[in-house]
Write a protein that holds these residues in place. Sequence first.
Motif, PDB file in Angstrom:
ATOM      1  N   ILE A  81       0.741   5.374   0.678  1.00  0.00           N
ATOM      2  CA  ILE A  81       0.004   6.496   1.275  1.00  0.00           C
ATOM      3  C   ILE A  81       0.888   7.729   1.171  1.00  0.00           C
ATOM      4  N   ALA A  98       0.840  -1.199   0.000  1.00  0.00           N
ATOM      5  CA  ALA A  98       0.000   0.000   0.000  1.00  0.00           C
ATOM      6  C   ALA A  98       0.872   1.244   0.000  1.00  0.00           C
ATOM      7  N   HIS A 129     -14.546   7.894   3.113  1.00  0.00           N
ATOM      8  CA  HIS A 129     -13.603   8.854   2.531  1.00  0.00           C
ATOM      9  C   HIS A 129     -14.052  10.262   2.890  1.00  0.00           C
ATOM     10  N   PHE A 163      -8.998   5.299  -3.243  1.00  0.00           N
ATOM     11  CA  PHE A 163      -8.680   3.907  -2.901  1.00  0.00           C
ATOM     12  C   PHE A 163      -8.778   3.090  -4.182  1.00  0.00           C
ATOM     13  N   LEU A 168      -8.839   8.260   4.494  1.00  0.00           N
ATOM     14  CA  LEU A 168      -9.729   7.104   4.477  1.00  0.00           C
ATOM     15  C   LEU A 168      -9.918   6.556   5.875  1.00  0.00           C
ATOM     16  N   LEU A 213      -3.794   4.598  -1.539  1.00  0.00           N
ATOM     17  CA  LEU A 213      -4.712   4.961  -0.457  1.00  0.00           C
ATOM     18  C   LEU A 213      -4.542   6.429  -0.087  1.00  0.00           C
TER      19      LEU A 213
END
Length: 254
Positions: free
Chosen positions: A7, A5, A216, A168, A96, A92
Motif C-alpha cells: 500500500i 500486500a 474503490h 487492486f 479501497l 492495493l
Amino acid sequence: MDITASIVSHGHGPQAEALLAELAGLGEPRLRRVILTVNLPEPALTAGLRGRGWPFRLDVVENPAPAGFGANHNRAFALDGQDGGSPLFAVLNPDLRLRASPFGAMAAVFERDAQAGAVYPIQLDPAGRRQDSERLLPTPARLLARHLLRRTAEVGEGEAPDWVNAAFLLLRRTAYAGVHGFDEGFHMYCEDVDLCLRLRLAGWALRPAAGVAVEHIAQRASRRRPRHLLWHLRSLWRLWRSPAWRAWRAARQN
C-alpha cells in the motif's frame, strides 16, 4: 498461498489507516505481510501505527523523497523478496474498502489456473455501481470516444480485457518478477496498462475473481487538476511509443 500486500500513502493517512484496520479485521490467514510506503511525511500516521498489534507483519517504509506509483510498489516487492517473498503480491490503493475478504477466492484462481499472472476483483463505487476497471487497449480514437462521446463501457460481458486498473491487483510473484514489475518511467498513470500488456505478451493471463467485489473511491484527479492531466498526457505519450503497446496492438489487429 501466502500473500504480501503493498500500500502506498501519498497523503492518504486516514484512508490508509482505515484500510489497514479492515485488513486486520478480515482474519485472513493467507495475508502474511503488509508493506505500507509513506511517500510524503505523515508523522501522525506512522506514530499511530507503530507499536500496535497486527495479525500480519506490518512494515512501514518512510521515503526520504517521493517516488512514483510503480517505483514504490517495485521497492516493496524487492523488500519482500529479501526474506523469500510471498508467492502472491497484492497492489492495493489506500482508497479501497473491503466488504469481506477477497483473498481466498482470488488465491484459488491461481491454484487452479497455472496461466494466471494477475487476478482482479470487481470494483464498485461508493453507491455500489460497477466501475469500468476492465479496459481495452487505449488508442487515441478510443480515448476520444470515451471522453467526448462518454463511451465508458469498453469490455462486454464475458469478454477479456486488454488491461485492468491496478487499484487492486493480486499478482503471481514469478509473473511480476518475470516482467520486472512496473516500468518506473511512468510517474503516474498508464503504468498499469503497460504492466498488463507485458504480462499478456509474456504469456500470462489476467483473470477475474468471480463474485469478488471491492469498493474503490476513485479520485479521477486528471479531470480536475492540470498537473495530473499533464502527467496523464505524458504517460500516454510514453505508452504509445512503448514496444509493449505496439506489439499488443499488432497482435490485436492480426
